[in-house]
Design an enzyme around this catalytic site. Structure first.
Site, PDB file in Angstrom:
ATOM      1  CB  VAL A   1      23.263   9.168 -36.763  1.00 33.98           C
ATOM      2  CG1 VAL A   1      22.523  10.416 -37.166  1.00 33.98           C
ATOM      3  CG2 VAL A   1      24.115   9.411 -35.524  1.00 33.98           C
TER       4      VAL A   1
ATOM      5  CG  HIS B   1     -15.211  -5.641 -49.431  1.00 34.09           C
ATOM      6  ND1 HIS B   1     -14.461  -4.548 -49.826  1.00 34.09           N
ATOM      7  CD2 HIS B   1     -16.507  -5.209 -49.328  1.00 34.09           C
ATOM      8  CE1 HIS B   1     -15.264  -3.508 -49.966  1.00 34.09           C
ATOM      9  NE2 HIS B   1     -16.510  -3.879 -49.669  1.00 34.09           N
TER      10      HIS B   1
ATOM     11  CB  CYS C   1      13.779  -4.847 -27.916  1.00 36.55           C
ATOM     12  SG  CYS C   1      12.161  -4.975 -28.711  1.00 36.55           S
TER      13      CYS C   1
ATOM     14  CB  ALA D   1      13.437   3.122 -38.626  1.00 33.83           C
ATOM     15  CB  ILE D   2      15.751   5.771 -34.641  1.00 32.56           C
ATOM     16  CG1 ILE D   2      15.959   4.296 -34.293  1.00 32.56           C
ATOM     17  CG2 ILE D   2      15.820   6.624 -33.370  1.00 32.56           C
ATOM     18  CD1 ILE D   2      17.340   3.988 -33.737  1.00 32.56           C
TER      19      ILE D   2
END
Length: 471
Positions: A273, A449, A43, A186-187
């Site tokens: 993959v 807001h 990571c 995602a990758i």
């Protein structure tokens, strides 16, 4: 030699392992971590952190190219690739140094080397210098992670020159003129989005019928439109038959969803993959730790393997999704179980997923299709960012927030987002699911807001009352 008796030895210093070690030390357990490379694991070193550093550079480029419409004149915008890589490496060094500091702060022994189980409670460590030592532990946590998966049958074997893994994609010498990305999870979509911003001609190929196939179908469709608008070519529902390296590039032979054959040439190919667990040759079989057929370690709800005193967490365990924050949460469960605390098993269906492409994607809980498959009588509320003031200010109005709720009890079952900064917004979704919020309870929560968060309360209005206020 045999060293001090430890309460816990953690094998692997990634986001699962180092967090487990910190929590164990906080609970008064004498703890050591064995790591063969830099602290932080995949990571911090070659995954989440460096990828997001490059994606931030890509986002800056896109913003600067659009600056004129905000009244900011920027001339000669270009990419300095060497400086980009240096910045990425600086971020990585800062983060890994921070983990090393936390080890010292918590009085955790860090042992550099490759670990192997040498029997019950025994961890043999071989250092890079060829020295050997044995750590004795009452409990062992295996957090060895995983690596990118190759597909030798079609020639997808990493040389980190022409055919790249996600790791190799972080350090190529120059931005390629053309890039094929294999896998639109995602990758894949992160690398496709990134390198398109950097100037590459990018093609995505995905075996399943749509990009980001684990996400809600409407999110997938919106992302496909956005990627197409950015000039990324997509082959979904396609079969990649072969990758052949030739002088100066790679020929990809594929069959598209309509059955048409293509032979396309690219400067480089990046394969994203799936993963392979790093569980071979670390002594698991010798001590009897059970693995599934793919090599992932079988664990129970408290991260215990079938062998007393041995735990497994993160990408090497059978649990999914394979995410850094999930590994960290599992590390805490394992450490607290070892310390004798009452621990709550993770609810894997309520772990948020984030994809940092442009536009961003984030989700937590059930998709609309999954909710219907599970027998829920579903109602849906959606709100497009075109009706959001802050998104309009940012000039990032594409995308939406979608809330999936149970019609009978109004309980929120899933929240799905695509658009600006949704990887931050999804935290509210995670909190909503963990606290069993209803669409009405979110609707009655006043949101500031102008903020992007207002899109969530608007989607809740649509789910609870049948219509959003500003749409």
């Amino acid at each position: 030699m045999t060293d001090t008796l430890y309460d816990v030895v953690v094998i692997g210093g990634g986001p699962g392992g180092y967090v487990a070690a910190i929590r164990a030390a906080q609970l008064g357990l004498k703890t050591a971590v064995v790591e063969r490379q830099a602290m932080g694991g995949v990571c911090l070193n070659v995954g989440c952190i460096p990828t997001k550093a490059l994606l931030h550079t890509a986002d800056l480029l896109d913003e600067l190219r659009e600056a004129k419409r905000f009244g900011v004149i920027v001339e000669g915008v270009s990419l300095d690739w060497e400086a980009t890589l240096r910045q990425k490496d600086t971020v990585v060094k800062t983060m890994t140094s921070g983990v090393s500091f936390l080890m010292k702060k918590n009085k955790i022994d860090v042992v550099n080397g490759s670990a192997r189980l040498a029997g019950r409670g025994q961890v043999a460590v071989s250092s890079p210098e060829g020295q050997y030592r044995t750590l004795t532990a009452k409990h062992i946590i295996i957090a060895v992670g995983a690596r990118p998966r190759e597909i030798p049958a079609i020639g997808a074997v990493f040389d980190n020159d022409r055919i790249l893994s996600s790791t190799g994609g972080l350090n190529i010498p120059a931005v390629p003129k053309s890039l094929l990305v294999v896998g639109a999870g995602a990758i894949g979509v992160e690398f496709a989005s990134m390198y398109r911003a950097f100037g590459a001609e990018v093609t995505l190929v995905e075996m399943l019928p749509r990009v980001v196939p684990l996400e809600d179908e409407e999110v997938s469709a919106e992302l496909a439109r956005a990627l197409n608008r950015r000039g990324i070519k997509i082959f979904a529902g396609a079969k990649l038959n072969n990758l052949e390296k030739v002088d100066g590039g790679v020929i990809a032979r594929l069959v598209d969803a309509q059955g048409t054959e293509h032979a396309l040439t690219f400067e480089r190919v990046l394969v994203g993959v799936g993963i392979v667990p790093n569980t071979s040759d670390i002594g698991l079989e010798e001590v009897g730790v059970a693995l599934d057929p793919r090599g992932f370690i079988k664990v129970d709800d408290h991260m215990r393997t079938n062998v007393e005193g041995i735990y497994a967490i993160g990408d090497c365990a059978i649990t999914t999704p394979w995410l850094a924050h999930k590994a960290s949460a599992e590390g805490i469960v394992a450490a607290e179980t070892i310390a004798g605390h009452h621990t709550q098993p993770l609810d894997y269906g309520k772990i948020p997923a984030c994809t940092y492409c442009n536009p961003e994607i984030a989700s937590v809980g059930l998709t609309e299709a999954k909710a219907r498959e599970q027998g829920y009588d579903v109602k849906v509320g959606k709100f497009a960012f075109t009706g959001n003031g802050k998104a309009t200010i940012l000039g990032q109005r594409q995308g939406f927030v979608k809330i999936v709720a149970d019609k009978q009890y109004d309980e929120v079952l899933g929240i799905h987002m695509i658009g600006p900064r949704v990887t931050e917004l999804i935290a509210e979704g995670g909190l909503a699911l963990s606290h069993e919020a209803t669409a009405e309870s979110i609707m009655r929560t006043v949101h500031a807001h102008p903020t992007l968060y207002e899109a969530i309360v608007e989607a809740a209005h649509a789910a609870a009352e049948g219509a959003a206020i500003h749409m």
